[in-house]
Each structure stands twice: as structure tokens, then as C-alpha cells.
Write an enzyme that holds these catalytic residues in place. Structure first.
Site, PDB file in Angstrom:
ATOM      1  N   SER A  96       0.842  -1.201   0.000  1.00  0.00           N
ATOM      2  CA  SER A  96       0.000   0.000   0.000  1.00  0.00           C
ATOM      3  C   SER A  96       0.882   1.258   0.000  1.00  0.00           C
ATOM      4  CB  SER A  96      -0.967  -0.055   1.190  1.00  0.00           C
ATOM      5  OG  SER A  96      -2.018   0.863   1.050  1.00  0.00           O
ATOM      6  N   ASP A 187      -1.657  13.747  13.433  1.00  0.00           N
ATOM      7  CA  ASP A 187      -1.794  15.083  12.842  1.00  0.00           C
ATOM      8  C   ASP A 187      -0.834  15.265  11.667  1.00  0.00           C
ATOM      9  OD1 ASP A 187      -3.798  15.802  14.621  1.00  0.00           O
ATOM     10  OD2 ASP A 187      -2.383  16.577  16.106  1.00  0.00           O
ATOM     11  N   HIS A 246      -7.454  -5.874   0.154  1.00  0.00           N
ATOM     12  CA  HIS A 246      -6.296  -4.979   0.172  1.00  0.00           C
ATOM     13  C   HIS A 246      -5.213  -5.488   1.119  1.00  0.00           C
ATOM     14  CE1 HIS A 246      -3.995  -1.385  -0.344  1.00  0.00           C
ATOM     15  NE2 HIS A 246      -4.170  -0.982   0.900  1.00  0.00           N
TER      16      HIS A 246
END
Length: 267
Positions: A96, A187, A246
């Protein structure tokens, strides 16, 4: 490549079993919100033939949190680790987002990559698709659960899939306040998300031997992406694992392990 400082990546280094010490090492790079720990069962299989290194990318696992999620930036972190471990060249496997890091490494520093294995990702830009996951992790951060059951309840407010919640829960650790806290730099990841879903870095195709593994039940390497994939990875052999999504290495672990070992053995 970039003006962002490299970070000292955490890694798992598993030596080759007896008789395989001279074999080319294998470097394994996890996907978004994953970590090297997710790959331990695979590493034990692959170390029978060679030294295996699995790393935590910046803002993931036990690696430092830092601004900047461009692929060229993450490649610099990986190269710094390879230099630290005195690994001049290796087989490189990425899943990925980690697959895009691996593609970027192969394009930007092909001399470091003996062969490339890309698991269920194409060198294309994807649509936003993680809003629910980010909301779930934010919910946990704000809710400060005391245990994993409470954390799962908070995750379930945004993510219905229990397997997905179990995967996300691998990013929780108990902190000094005795609550389950995030170990990812959430974040930083959110601010760098447009880079993460974008195309890998590098201008030239990678001309080395390449295996692309995709899940039959996944949309991440659709047939209409294959022309672009072959422009970037002209020697790519595309193999589809049946009954796999996936997270194909979790859905079909034996088939995944065997495909990787057979490909490396052929090099």
C-alpha cells in the site's frame, strides 16, 4: 531530494538462518497506519533464506513523529537506515503506502534495489478514502479509553468493520496516564495525506525485476491502472491472489509468502 530532515527509523532486524548469511537482504515496508510489528509472522518465514529488515516509517510504529509525508522524504529516511545498517542493496517489498515508498526508492535510487515487490498499490493518485478512519482515531484520542474494549467502542462509532478496527487498534499503547493512546503521528499524517494518496516520487521508470501482487477482491490495482503501472514499472509481473482484499498478506498469508519467496529465488 527534499529539505526535510531525516528521522532515525525504528526497525526489526532478523538475521538469516544458518547457511543463508550471504543472501541479499529483504527490506519490508508497511502501509498507512501499519508498522513492522504487523509483519512478524512473515519475517520468521522469510528469514529462513536471508536477513530480513522491517521498518517503521516516520509517524508510524515506534519511529519518531515528524512533519513531511512526501514519498521522497520517506525514501531519504529509508536510505539513511540502509546506510546505518551497511546494506548497499536489497530486495524491497512494500504494501500500500509502503509500496509507493518502495516504488519511489526504486526510481530515485535504483542502485539500492535488487528487485521490487509491490503489494496491492499502483503508481497512481487515489481519491480520499480514510476520513472515517481518521475520525475513529481522533475519537479514541479524545475519549481516552482505559482499556481496549473501550477503545473499540470509540472506534466503532466511525468504523463498522471489526477487522479494520482490530488493525487500527495495533496503533494503541498504554501511556503514563494509564489510558490507551495513539502511537502514530496522526496530525502529521493527516496534514500529509494529499502526498500519501498522490503518485510516487521519481521521474524515471524502474527497469529492474518487479512483482506486483494484488488481491482479487481489492480495487487498488484495477485493470485500467495497468498501462500506467507498466510505464513506471516496465518489467512488472502482475499476480492476483484469489480471495484476498487490500490486506492480501493477512487474507492469504501462505500464498503471499510463497509468491515473495519464489520471486526472489528467481532473481
Amino acid at each position: 531530494m527534499t529539505n526535510v530532515a531525516t528521522v532515525d527509523l525504528h526497525f526489526i532486524d532478523m538475521p538469516a538462518d544458518d547457511g543463508a548469511a550471504d543472501a541479499m537482504p529483504l527490506v519490508v515496508i508497511h502501509g498507512l497506519l501499519g508498522s513492522a510489528d504487523n509483519w512478524r509472522s512473515h519475517l520468521k518465514v522469510w528469514q529462513r533464506g536471508r536477513r530480513v529488515i522491517a521498518l517503521d516509517l516516520r509517524n508510524h510504529g515506534r519511529s519518531p513523529h515528524a512533519e513531511g509525508m512526501r514519498y521522497a522524504t520517506m525514501v531519504e529516511d529509508v536510505i539513511a537506515l540502509l546506510d546505518k545498517l551497511s546494506i548497499e542493496r536489497a530486495h524491497v517489498l512494500g504494501h500500500s503506502m509502503g509500496g509507493k515508498v518502495a516504488i519511489s526508492l526504486a526510481r530515485l535510487a535504483p542502485e539500492r534495489v535488487a528487485s521490487l515487490m509491490v503489494a496491492d498499490i499502483a503508481p497512481v493518485a487515489y481519491e480520499h478514502g480514510h476520513d472515517d478512519v481518521f475520525a475513529a482515531l481522533d475519537n479514541v484520542r479524545q475519549g481516552q479509553p482505559k482499556n481496549r474494549r473501550e477503545a473499540d467502542d470509540l472506534l466503532s462509532e466511525h468504523v463498522d468493520s471489526r477487522p479494520t478496527r482490530l488493525f487500527l487498534a495495533t496503533n494503541l499503547v498504554r501511556n503514563e496516564d494509564n489510558v490507551m493512546a495513539l502511537r502514530v503521528g496522526l496530525d502529521h499524517i493527516k496534514r500529509g495525506y494529499n502526498d500519501i494518496i498522490g503518485v510516487p516520487d521519481g521521474e524515471q521508470p524502474y527497469e529492474g525485476p518487479t512483482l506486483v501482487l494484488r488481491g482479487s477482491d481489492s480495487h487498488y490495482v484495477a485493470d485500467d491502472m495497468l498501462p500506467t503501472l507498466r510505464e513506471v514499472l516496465p518489467r512488472a509481473r502482475v499476480v492476483t491472489l484469489k480471495n484476498a482484499g487490500h490486506w492480501l498478506h493477512a487474507d492469504q498469508p501462505d500464498a503471499f509468502q510463497q509468491a515473495v519467496m519464489a520471486f526472489i529465488a528467481a532473481q
